[in-house]
Design an enzyme around this catalytic site. Structure first.
Site, PDB file in Angstrom:
ATOM      1  CE  LYS A  56       3.093   3.462   3.341  1.00  5.81           C
ATOM      2  NZ  LYS A  56       3.193   3.503   4.788  1.00  5.81           N
TER       3      LYS A  56
ATOM      4  CG  LEU B 112       8.172   2.791   4.740  1.00  8.69           C
ATOM      5  CD1 LEU B 112       7.819   1.535   3.959  1.00  8.69           C
ATOM      6  CD2 LEU B 112       6.915   3.560   5.072  1.00  8.69           C
TER       7      LEU B 112
ATOM      8  CD  GLU C 118      10.143   1.972  10.245  1.00 11.54           C
ATOM      9  OE1 GLU C 118       9.841   2.951   9.533  1.00 11.54           O
ATOM     10  OE2 GLU C 118       9.973   0.794   9.871  1.00 11.54           O
TER      11      GLU C 118
ATOM     12  CE1 TYR D  61       1.011  -0.316   4.436  1.00 14.15           C
ATOM     13  CE2 TYR D  61       0.004   1.851   4.383  1.00 14.15           C
ATOM     14  CZ  TYR D  61       0.785   0.915   5.022  1.00 14.15           C
ATOM     15  OH  TYR D  61       1.346   1.211   6.237  1.00 14.15           O
TER      16      TYR D  61
HETATM   17  N1  PDD Z   1       2.788   5.208   7.604  1.00 18.98           N
HETATM   18  N2  PDD Z   1       7.530   4.000   8.954  1.00 18.98           N
HETATM   19  C1  PDD Z   1       6.380   3.308   9.055  1.00 18.98           C
HETATM   20  C2  PDD Z   1       6.403   1.968   9.676  1.00 18.98           C
HETATM   21  C3  PDD Z   1       5.186   3.878   8.552  1.00 18.98           C
HETATM   22  O1  PDD Z   1       4.038   3.181   8.621  1.00 18.98           O
HETATM   23  C4  PDD Z   1       5.210   5.184   7.987  1.00 18.98           C
HETATM   24  C5  PDD Z   1       3.990   5.848   7.431  1.00 18.98           C
HETATM   25  C6  PDD Z   1       6.441   5.860   7.924  1.00 18.98           C
HETATM   26  C7  PDD Z   1       6.562   7.234   7.322  1.00 18.98           C
HETATM   27  O2  PDD Z   1       6.568   7.202   5.907  1.00 18.98           O
HETATM   28  P1  PDD Z   1       6.016   8.428   5.047  1.00 18.98           P
HETATM   29  O3  PDD Z   1       6.766   9.631   5.482  1.00 18.98           O
HETATM   30  O4  PDD Z   1       6.327   8.048   3.656  1.00 18.98           O
HETATM   31  O5  PDD Z   1       4.533   8.539   5.330  1.00 18.98           O
HETATM   32  C8  PDD Z   1       7.581   5.235   8.407  1.00 18.98           C
HETATM   33  C9  PDD Z   1       1.595   5.637   6.925  1.00 18.98           C
HETATM   34  C10 PDD Z   1       1.287   7.078   7.050  1.00 18.98           C
HETATM   35  C11 PDD Z   1       0.442   4.722   7.310  1.00 18.98           C
HETATM   36  O6  PDD Z   1       0.698   3.520   7.373  1.00 18.98           O
HETATM   37  O7  PDD Z   1      -0.679   5.199   7.503  1.00 18.98           O
END
Ligand code: PDD
Length: 285
Positions: A144, A200, A176, A30
């Site tokens: 993801k 991620l 993270e 996703y």
């Molecule tokens: N999640 N690390 C993890 C495990 C995450 O789920 C997310 C973001 C990030 C940040 O990535 P980005 O800056 O590209 O949003 C890091 C999204 C927002 C979610 O699962 O809803």
């Protein structure tokens, strides 16, 4: 309105098979793409990461980037808010239950929109609480994937503790957060864990590092130890839905002074300025 396998329909009318491999195995990937003033933010980067995730699970991309943009723009237009976040979800499709890939399944493609709410000013002024936990996820956290059970359990640990995020430690080093990337300020230096299979590669993480470069904020991309996060002056979390937020309590103890720090304040302002430039259409994203 949502998009599902070729149709734009109200979410109440959307149906998928119980044999969808996303439902049965969490066999999908996703993306979450922010939209400000009806403009897609960093779409190219999100689609690039989507391709990497699809490659990581050996699923062909059902759409070209131009097709994705078209679908996303239709979803933006058919939803109310000017600021939205788009959720795109692709699974390996419907097939009799067998772990091995089906020969001929069509990927399931789903897109939905939700209002993108800015963090309340009070929360930005006080900062949020976080806890720490052992990073017990798999070794391909760069994908993801929709199979998010470890992240779900780790994030619930934070909620149960009255906190917003769980910072994950693997063998004594920060990877993270359960739903965000984490930056650390130590001795006036902004520290970011390096991209690897263990985290991620955040799109917001990249924006923050670009802003640090452009505005001469001293920074280093390197492993960050548990000791360093526990003695940090500042901790920041970043994600597409939360942008940048200060963490001012970790495991019940104050982070630095217990108030959002100067690097957070500077980066937050730079991020807002950058967003405003993008929204005015001065930057092609
Ligand atoms: N999640 N690390 C993890 C495990 C995450 O789920 C997310 C973001 C990030 C940040 O990535 P980005 O800056 O590209 O949003 C890091 C999204 C927002 C979610 O699962 O809803």
């Amino acid at each position: 309105m949502i998009y599902l396998n070729g149709s734009f329909i109200p979410i109440e009318d959307a149906r998928i098979s119980v044999l969808d491999r996303g439902f049965i195995f969490g066999d999908g990937v996703y993306e979450v793409v922010p939209v400000y003033s009806r403009r897609l933010f960093r779409l190219t980067e999100h689609l690039h990461r989507l391709q990497d995730s699809l490659d990581g699970i050996r699923l062909r991309n059902p759409h070209s980037d131009i097709e994705w943009r078209g679908l996303l723009e239709q979803i933006i237009a058919s939803n109310e808010s000017d600021d939205q976040y788009l959720y795109l979800h692709i699974t390996r499709g419907v097939a009799p239950r067998d772990h091995a890939f089906p020969g001929d399944a069509m990927p399931t493609v789903f897109i939905m929109s939700a209002p993108l709410l800015v963090s309340p000013k009070e929360l930005l002024a006080t900062g949020v609480s976080a806890i720490t936990a052992n990073d017990n996820r798999w070794l391909r956290c760069d994908i993801k994937a929709t199979s998010l059970l470890p992240n779900v359990l780790l994030r619930q640990m934070a909620v149960d503790a009255g906190a917003v995020e769980t910072l994950l430690l693997r063998e004594g080093f920060l990877t993270e957060g359960s739903t965000s990337n984490i930056f650390v300020v130590k001795d006036k230096m902004l520290l970011a864990p390096p991209k690897s299979y263990l985290m991620l590669p955040g799109i917001t993480y990249d924006v923050v590092l670009e802003l640090a470069v452009a505005h001469d904020i001293p920074h280093e991309v390197r492993e960050v130890s548990e000791y360093e996060i526990r003695t940090a002056q500042e901790l920041l979390l970043t994600s597409s839905t939360k942008e940048i937020m200060p963490i001012t309590r970790l495991d019940g103890k104050l982070v630095g002074s217990g108030k959002p720090g100067t690097i957070f304040t500077q980066l937050y302002q730079l991020y807002q300025n950058y967003k405003a430039t993008v929204m005015r259409g001065n930057i092609v994203v």
